[in-house]
Design a protein around this motif. Structure first.
Motif, PDB file in Angstrom:
ATOM      1  N   ASN A   1     -52.459  46.905  52.349  1.00  0.00           N
ATOM      2  CA  ASN A   1     -54.314  47.340  52.273  1.00  0.00           C
ATOM      3  C   ASN A   1     -54.525  45.273  52.708  1.00  0.00           C
ATOM      4  OD1 ASN A   1     -54.967  49.266  51.287  1.00  0.00           O
ATOM      5  ND2 ASN A   1     -53.319  48.702  49.670  1.00  0.00           N
ATOM      6  N   ALA A   2     -53.428  44.619  52.980  1.00  0.00           N
ATOM      7  CA  ALA A   2     -54.441  43.086  53.985  1.00  0.00           C
ATOM      8  C   ALA A   2     -56.008  43.345  54.963  1.00  0.00           C
ATOM      9  CB  ALA A   2     -53.313  42.493  54.641  1.00  0.00           C
ATOM     10  N   TRP A   3     -56.098  42.185  55.175  1.00  0.00           N
ATOM     11  CA  TRP A   3     -57.607  42.439  56.048  1.00  0.00           C
ATOM     12  C   TRP A   3     -56.678  42.255  57.240  1.00  0.00           C
ATOM     13  CZ3 TRP A   3     -62.271  40.234  52.839  1.00  0.00           C
ATOM     14  CH2 TRP A   3     -62.572  41.056  51.656  1.00  0.00           C
ATOM     15  N   SER A   4     -55.681  41.977  57.740  1.00  0.00           N
ATOM     16  CA  SER A   4     -55.721  41.236  59.015  1.00  0.00           C
ATOM     17  C   SER A   4     -54.036  41.317  58.900  1.00  0.00           C
ATOM     18  CB  SER A   4     -56.193  39.776  59.377  1.00  0.00           C
ATOM     19  OG  SER A   4     -55.503  38.993  58.681  1.00  0.00           O
ATOM     20  N   ASP A   5     -53.413  42.264  59.980  1.00  0.00           N
ATOM     21  CA  ASP A   5     -51.577  41.850  60.004  1.00  0.00           C
ATOM     22  C   ASP A   5     -51.379  42.552  58.742  1.00  0.00           C
ATOM     23  OD1 ASP A   5     -52.358  40.575  62.311  1.00  0.00           O
ATOM     24  OD2 ASP A   5     -52.087  38.450  61.474  1.00  0.00           O
ATOM     25  N   ALA A   6     -51.353  43.946  58.662  1.00  0.00           N
ATOM     26  CA  ALA A   6     -51.219  44.706  57.257  1.00  0.00           C
ATOM     27  C   ALA A   6     -49.561  44.950  57.472  1.00  0.00           C
ATOM     28  CB  ALA A   6     -51.683  45.656  57.106  1.00  0.00           C
TER      29      ALA A   6
ATOM     30  N   CYS B   1     -52.259  35.648  55.549  1.00  0.00           N
ATOM     31  CA  CYS B   1     -52.562  35.942  56.782  1.00  0.00           C
ATOM     32  C   CYS B   1     -54.313  35.800  56.639  1.00  0.00           C
ATOM     33  CB  CYS B   1     -52.969  37.390  57.785  1.00  0.00           C
ATOM     34  SG  CYS B   1     -54.005  37.396  59.262  1.00  0.00           S
ATOM     35  N   SER B   2     -54.561  35.939  56.108  1.00  0.00           N
ATOM     36  CA  SER B   2     -56.523  35.728  56.064  1.00  0.00           C
ATOM     37  C   SER B   2     -56.693  35.376  54.416  1.00  0.00           C
ATOM     38  CB  SER B   2     -57.060  37.056  56.339  1.00  0.00           C
ATOM     39  OG  SER B   2     -57.197  37.091  57.912  1.00  0.00           O
ATOM     40  N   ALA B   3     -57.459  34.611  53.861  1.00  0.00           N
ATOM     41  CA  ALA B   3     -58.067  34.885  52.705  1.00  0.00           C
ATOM     42  C   ALA B   3     -59.147  35.650  52.724  1.00  0.00           C
ATOM     43  CB  ALA B   3     -58.940  32.611  52.198  1.00  0.00           C
ATOM     44  N   GLU B   4     -59.292  36.683  51.887  1.00  0.00           N
ATOM     45  CA  GLU B   4     -59.960  37.370  51.880  1.00  0.00           C
ATOM     46  C   GLU B   4     -61.353  37.242  50.864  1.00  0.00           C
ATOM     47  OE1 GLU B   4     -56.958  41.049  51.126  1.00  0.00           O
ATOM     48  OE2 GLU B   4     -56.556  40.429  53.307  1.00  0.00           O
TER      49      GLU B   4
ATOM     50  N   THR C   1     -47.616  36.482  53.600  1.00  0.00           N
ATOM     51  CA  THR C   1     -47.711  36.529  51.827  1.00  0.00           C
ATOM     52  C   THR C   1     -48.417  37.489  51.553  1.00  0.00           C
ATOM     53  OG1 THR C   1     -45.804  35.048  52.225  1.00  0.00           O
ATOM     54  CG2 THR C   1     -46.203  36.277  50.053  1.00  0.00           C
ATOM     55  N   HIS C   2     -48.642  38.656  50.958  1.00  0.00           N
ATOM     56  CA  HIS C   2     -49.913  39.069  50.393  1.00  0.00           C
ATOM     57  C   HIS C   2     -49.103  40.213  48.921  1.00  0.00           C
ATOM     58  CE1 HIS C   2     -53.799  41.706  49.322  1.00  0.00           C
ATOM     59  NE2 HIS C   2     -54.248  40.408  51.230  1.00  0.00           N
ATOM     60  N   PHE C   3     -49.647  40.221  48.045  1.00  0.00           N
ATOM     61  CA  PHE C   3     -49.454  40.836  47.266  1.00  0.00           C
ATOM     62  C   PHE C   3     -49.160  42.283  47.063  1.00  0.00           C
ATOM     63  CE2 PHE C   3     -53.520  40.044  46.381  1.00  0.00           C
ATOM     64  CZ  PHE C   3     -54.637  40.507  45.820  1.00  0.00           C
ATOM     65  N   ASP C   4     -50.486  42.462  48.146  1.00  0.00           N
ATOM     66  CA  ASP C   4     -50.960  44.227  48.858  1.00  0.00           C
ATOM     67  C   ASP C   4     -50.446  44.313  50.117  1.00  0.00           C
ATOM     68  OD1 ASP C   4     -51.503  46.595  48.596  1.00  0.00           O
ATOM     69  OD2 ASP C   4     -53.089  46.913  48.213  1.00  0.00           O
TER      70      ASP C   4
ATOM     71  N   GLN D   1     -57.730  37.030  45.332  1.00  0.00           N
ATOM     72  CA  GLN D   1     -56.676  37.305  46.120  1.00  0.00           C
ATOM     73  C   GLN D   1     -55.977  36.156  46.554  1.00  0.00           C
ATOM     74  OE1 GLN D   1     -57.098  36.973  50.216  1.00  0.00           O
ATOM     75  NE2 GLN D   1     -55.473  38.220  50.967  1.00  0.00           N
ATOM     76  N   VAL D   2     -56.555  34.842  46.794  1.00  0.00           N
ATOM     77  CA  VAL D   2     -56.351  33.789  47.162  1.00  0.00           C
ATOM     78  C   VAL D   2     -55.384  33.526  46.051  1.00  0.00           C
ATOM     79  CG1 VAL D   2     -56.437  31.175  47.340  1.00  0.00           C
ATOM     80  CG2 VAL D   2     -57.273  32.844  49.068  1.00  0.00           C
ATOM     81  N   LEU D   3     -55.989  33.043  44.930  1.00  0.00           N
ATOM     82  CA  LEU D   3     -55.601  33.072  43.263  1.00  0.00           C
ATOM     83  C   LEU D   3     -53.974  33.210  42.996  1.00  0.00           C
ATOM     84  CD1 LEU D   3     -59.121  30.908  42.614  1.00  0.00           C
ATOM     85  CD2 LEU D   3     -57.093  29.680  43.062  1.00  0.00           C
ATOM     86  N   ARG D   4     -54.239  34.695  42.871  1.00  0.00           N
ATOM     87  CA  ARG D   4     -53.367  35.516  42.948  1.00  0.00           C
ATOM     88  C   ARG D   4     -52.177  35.423  43.593  1.00  0.00           C
ATOM     89  NH1 ARG D   4     -52.906  41.853  42.589  1.00  0.00           N
ATOM     90  NH2 ARG D   4     -50.797  42.199  42.346  1.00  0.00           N
ATOM     91  N   ILE D   5     -52.421  35.010  44.878  1.00  0.00           N
ATOM     92  CA  ILE D   5     -51.187  34.919  45.297  1.00  0.00           C
ATOM     93  C   ILE D   5     -50.625  33.636  45.206  1.00  0.00           C
ATOM     94  CG2 ILE D   5     -50.553  35.076  48.270  1.00  0.00           C
ATOM     95  CD1 ILE D   5     -52.304  37.093  48.714  1.00  0.00           C
ATOM     96  N   ALA D   6     -51.255  32.918  45.242  1.00  0.00           N
ATOM     97  CA  ALA D   6     -50.594  30.912  45.316  1.00  0.00           C
ATOM     98  C   ALA D   6     -50.170  30.941  43.759  1.00  0.00           C
ATOM     99  CB  ALA D   6     -52.373  30.118  44.694  1.00  0.00           C
TER     100      ALA D   6
END
Ligand code: PEP
Ligand code: MN
Length: 264
Positions: A236-241, A26-29, A230-233, A33-38
């Motif tokens: 604990n996402a900063w938005s739309d967890a 949802c958000s780049a944090e 999509t988020h690896f965690d 985080q961005v590179l790991r998800i990518a």
């Protein structure tokens, strides 16, 4: 039919054997985080890596995005993984920065589509671009506003257009975060049959365990693609967890959708 192929080049050019997939947080944090998800999405069905860097939050006091800094992270995503990149733009300044950083797909969010002035400002800033531009439906179930947004972009000579159906807010209690009101998307599809139609089950459902079913419904209705947060965690996402899925779950969702399709 001829015409249809000609019109849909940006999607046809990808020559996919599966629905278009736009995925990412949802958000780049943070950059990590961005590179790991990518990297976790790199060898999957994902065609565009999404990350919101300017976040329109309904109420103040929530995380409002990392801003322009995130564009550098998206550039790194492209350099390191080869994935195309996507982000939301909500004004002319965002458009300018996104184009300067060679973002491949720009989308107009549901809170922007409600405002003809904002849509016009974005359309003017994008005039003539060959980037892919997607218009989310407005937050409220108003088909004319959605159509108006598309018309403003067409008039600005933006050729690689598409739409995202992310459901509609309602005062009524519902199992959905935003009720799908599929008939509005179908009506739009009938009016603009050449426009790629993408479903955003993340914002429709608000819950990760409903995403497969809503995605299936969309594909059964001939949607061309999916945008899935999509988020690896996710927790604990900063938005739309509650609605984000892990890269592993995304791969499973795509597999389940394909299996169901083959069964039918
Ligand atoms: C998003 O995609 O994270 C977002 C803010 O979506 P919407 O505009 O559909 O609420
Ligand atoms: Mn979101």
């Amino acid at each position: 039919m001829e015409n249809k192929k000609e019109m849909r080049t940006w999607l046809d050019a990808l020559n996919l054997d599966h629905p278009l997939v736009v995925a990412g947080p949802c958000s780049a944090e943070t950059e990590e985080q961005v590179l790991r998800i990518a990297h976790e999405l790199k060898d999957t069905d994902v065609n565009y890596f999404r990350a919101g860097i300017w976040k329109p939050r309904t109420r103040p006091g929530n995380f409002e995005g990392v801003g322009a800094l995130g564009l550098k992270w998206l550039q790194k995503v492209k350099a390191e993984t080869g994935m195309k990149t996507a982000t939301e733009v909500a004004n002319a300044a965002h458009v300018k920065l996104a184009l300067e950083h060679d973002i491949d797909l720009l989308w107009i969010g549901a809170r922007s589509t409600v405002s003809p002035f904002i849509v016009q400002e974005i359309a003017d800033a994008l005039e003539g671009t060959d980037k892919v531009v997607l218009v989310k439906n407005p937050v409220n179930p108003d088909l004319a506003l959605w159509l108006g947004g598309i018309e403003r972009l067409y008039t600005a000579n933006i050729k690689n257009l598409g739409v995202i159906h992310r459901g509609f807010s309602t005062y009524e209690k519902s199992k959905y975060r935003n009720i799908p009101e599929w008939q509005l998307a179908i009506e739009l599809q009938n009016k603009f049959p050449d426009l790629p139609l993408i479903c955003d089950p993340s914002h429709i459902t608000g819950k990760r365990d409903m995403i497969l079913d809503v995605s299936q419904t969309a594909l059964d209705l001939n949607f061309d693609g999916l945008m899935i947060e999509t988020h690896f965690d996710p927790d604990n996402a900063w938005s739309d967890a509650a609605q984000q899925v892990t890269p592993e779950s995304l791969v499973q969702i795509m597999k389940d959708l394909r299996i169901r399709k083959e069964d039918s």
